[in-house]
Design a protein around this motif. Structure first.
Motif, short mmCIF file in Angstrom:
data_model
loop_
_atom_site.label_atom_id
_atom_site.label_comp_id
_atom_site.label_asym_id
_atom_site.label_seq_id
_atom_site.Cartn_x
_atom_site.Cartn_y
_atom_site.Cartn_z
N TYR A 168 0.84 -1.20 0.00
CA TYR A 168 0.00 0.00 0.00
C TYR A 168 0.87 1.25 0.00
CZ TYR A 168 -3.74 -3.13 1.59
OH TYR A 168 -4.66 -4.15 1.72
N GLN A 169 0.56 2.19 -0.89
CA GLN A 169 1.26 3.48 -0.91
C GLN A 169 0.22 4.59 -1.02
OE1 GLN A 169 5.13 3.96 -2.95
NE2 GLN A 169 4.14 5.60 -4.13
N ILE A 170 0.31 5.54 -0.10
CA ILE A 170 -0.66 6.63 -0.04
C ILE A 170 -0.39 7.63 -1.16
CG2 ILE A 170 -1.59 8.49 1.41
CD1 ILE A 170 -0.33 6.85 3.83
N ILE A 171 -1.42 7.92 -1.95
CA ILE A 171 -1.32 8.96 -2.98
C ILE A 171 -1.60 10.30 -2.31
CG2 ILE A 171 -2.22 9.84 -5.18
CD1 ILE A 171 -3.16 6.93 -5.76
N THR A 172 -2.76 10.40 -1.66
CA THR A 172 -3.12 11.60 -0.91
C THR A 172 -3.84 11.18 0.37
OG1 THR A 172 -5.26 11.81 -2.05
CG2 THR A 172 -3.41 13.07 -2.95
N GLY A 173 -3.69 11.99 1.40
CA GLY A 173 -4.39 11.75 2.65
C GLY A 173 -3.45 11.37 3.78
N GLU A 174 -4.05 11.16 4.96
CA GLU A 174 -3.29 10.79 6.15
C GLU A 174 -3.83 9.50 6.74
OE1 GLU A 174 -2.84 13.85 9.08
OE2 GLU A 174 -2.59 15.40 7.56
N VAL A 175 -2.90 8.67 7.21
CA VAL A 175 -3.22 7.35 7.76
C VAL A 175 -2.49 7.21 9.09
CG1 VAL A 175 -2.87 4.86 7.42
CG2 VAL A 175 -3.54 6.31 5.48
N LEU A 232 1.21 8.54 8.81
CA LEU A 232 1.74 8.49 7.45
C LEU A 232 0.93 9.40 6.54
CD1 LEU A 232 2.00 4.60 7.33
CD2 LEU A 232 3.85 6.18 7.86
N SER A 233 1.58 9.90 5.49
CA SER A 233 0.87 10.79 4.56
C SER A 233 1.36 10.57 3.13
CB SER A 233 1.03 12.25 5.00
OG SER A 233 2.39 12.60 5.04
N ASP A 234 1.03 11.51 2.26
CA ASP A 234 1.28 11.41 0.81
C ASP A 234 2.64 10.79 0.49
OD1 ASP A 234 -0.92 13.01 1.14
OD2 ASP A 234 -0.29 14.57 -0.25
N GLY A 235 2.61 9.75 -0.34
CA GLY A 235 3.84 9.12 -0.81
C GLY A 235 4.39 8.03 0.08
N GLN A 236 3.91 7.95 1.32
CA GLN A 236 4.45 6.94 2.23
C GLN A 236 3.70 5.62 2.07
OE1 GLN A 236 4.29 9.47 5.88
NE2 GLN A 236 6.44 8.90 6.04
N SER A 237 4.41 4.55 2.37
CA SER A 237 3.81 3.22 2.30
C SER A 237 3.46 2.77 3.71
CB SER A 237 4.78 2.23 1.65
OG SER A 237 6.01 2.23 2.35
N CYS A 238 2.55 1.79 3.80
CA CYS A 238 2.20 1.30 5.14
C CYS A 238 2.11 -0.22 5.14
CB CYS A 238 0.91 1.94 5.66
SG CYS A 238 -0.52 1.87 4.60
N GLY A 239 2.71 -0.80 6.16
CA GLY A 239 2.65 -2.24 6.37
C GLY A 239 3.54 -3.07 5.46
N GLU A 240 4.43 -2.41 4.71
CA GLU A 240 5.25 -3.14 3.73
C GLU A 240 6.20 -4.13 4.37
OE1 GLU A 240 7.25 -0.21 5.51
OE2 GLU A 240 5.55 0.27 4.24
N SER A 241 6.70 -3.84 5.57
CA SER A 241 7.68 -4.75 6.19
C SER A 241 7.06 -6.11 6.50
CB SER A 241 8.25 -4.13 7.47
OG SER A 241 7.22 -3.87 8.40
N ILE A 242 5.76 -6.15 6.75
CA ILE A 242 5.08 -7.41 7.11
C ILE A 242 4.95 -8.33 5.89
CG2 ILE A 242 3.08 -8.40 8.32
CD1 ILE A 242 4.69 -6.32 9.94
N ALA A 250 -4.21 -0.09 9.94
CA ALA A 250 -3.92 1.13 9.18
C ALA A 250 -5.27 1.80 8.95
CB ALA A 250 -3.24 0.81 7.86
N GLU A 251 -5.48 2.94 9.61
CA GLU A 251 -6.78 3.61 9.59
C GLU A 251 -6.65 4.98 8.94
OE1 GLU A 251 -9.56 5.65 12.94
OE2 GLU A 251 -8.77 3.67 13.45
N ALA A 252 -7.54 5.27 7.98
CA ALA A 252 -7.55 6.59 7.35
C ALA A 252 -7.97 7.64 8.37
CB ALA A 252 -8.50 6.59 6.15
N ILE A 253 -7.22 8.74 8.41
CA ILE A 253 -7.58 9.87 9.26
C ILE A 253 -8.41 10.87 8.45
CG2 ILE A 253 -6.69 11.82 10.62
CD1 ILE A 253 -4.12 10.18 11.04
N THR A 254 -8.01 11.03 7.18
CA THR A 254 -8.70 11.94 6.26
C THR A 254 -9.18 11.11 5.07
OG1 THR A 254 -6.67 12.37 5.00
CG2 THR A 254 -7.12 13.83 6.88
N GLU A 255 -9.83 11.76 4.11
CA GLU A 255 -10.12 11.09 2.83
C GLU A 255 -8.76 10.67 2.24
OE1 GLU A 255 -13.20 10.97 0.93
OE2 GLU A 255 -14.31 11.69 2.68
N CYS A 256 -8.65 9.43 1.80
CA CYS A 256 -7.37 8.92 1.30
C CYS A 256 -7.55 8.22 -0.04
CB CYS A 256 -6.79 7.88 2.26
SG CYS A 256 -6.20 8.55 3.80
#
Length: 198
Positions: A35-42, A59-69, A80-86
């Motif tokens: 998963y890689q965030i295009i826009t938004g905050e997680v 995490l925000s724009d351009g960052q990935s989440c959970g990749e190490s797993i 991994a929960e969206a804080i804003t529209e993502c």
């Protein structure tokens, strides 16, 4: 770490949209995607048995989440929960590994990024073990600023809210606010237009 969106899409990534409070993945899920965030905050978080939230990272724009797993056969240990529209790019795990095997440069970038995440965990564990809130907050700010070339005082604007800083350091927000004011008085940081310069 930002993998070029065109590279991800040419490898088969699809765009997924999430609303605030919607989970991208949940603790206990099997990791099947990069998963890689295009826009938004997680936020990456956990809840204990009493329902108290523990925030691992923002995490925000351009960052990935959970990749190490993806590299181990274990379920996600966090949400991994969206804080804003993502908007998030989602690439199948096998396509992600194929991408890494065909690009040594990209593989090195991913390795460097994973090393930064491990470094962050060690720094935060060390700081959170301190009872002193100044040490906790300064450790977080030192880590965030460590990626900037300009190390002069007050040259870096902290990209987190006071609530986010409190959550990441295990402090209540009132303690974080009070400590930040003391740090300003001690000339450790500067506050301009409610923004923290470190």
């Amino acid at each position: 770490m930002v993998i070029n969106e065109n590279i991800l899409q040419s490898a088969g990534a699809e765009v997924r949209d999430y609303k605030p409070t919607e989970n991208i993945f949940c603790e206990g899920d099997t990791p099947n995607y990069y998963y890689q965030i295009i826009t938004g905050e997680v936020k990456l978080n956990n809840y204990n048995e009493e329902g108290k939230e523990f925030i691992q990272n923002f995490l925000s724009d351009g960052q990935s989440c959970g990749e190490s797993i993806l590299f181990i056969n274990k379920p996600y240990p966090m949400n991994a929960e969206a804080i804003t529209e993502c908007s998030v790019l989602r690439l199948d795990k096998s396509a992600f590994f194929n991408l890494l095997s065909t690009s040594p440069k990209l593989c090195m970038e991913v390795t460097r990024f994973l090393s930064q995440r491990i470094y962050y965990k060690f720094v935060m564990m060390l700081n959170i073990s301190s009872q002193n809130p100044t040490i906790r907050l300064k450790g977080l700010m030192d880590y965030l600023k460590s990626f900037q070339d300009d190390e002069s005082p007050y040259s870096f604007m902290i990209p987190l809210t006071r609530q986010q800083m409190a959550s990441l350091t295990g402090l209540c927000v009132e303690t974080a606010i009070r400590t930040i004011k003391h740090m300003e008085r001690d000339k450790i940081l500067k506050i301009e237009n409610r923004k923290i310069l470190y």
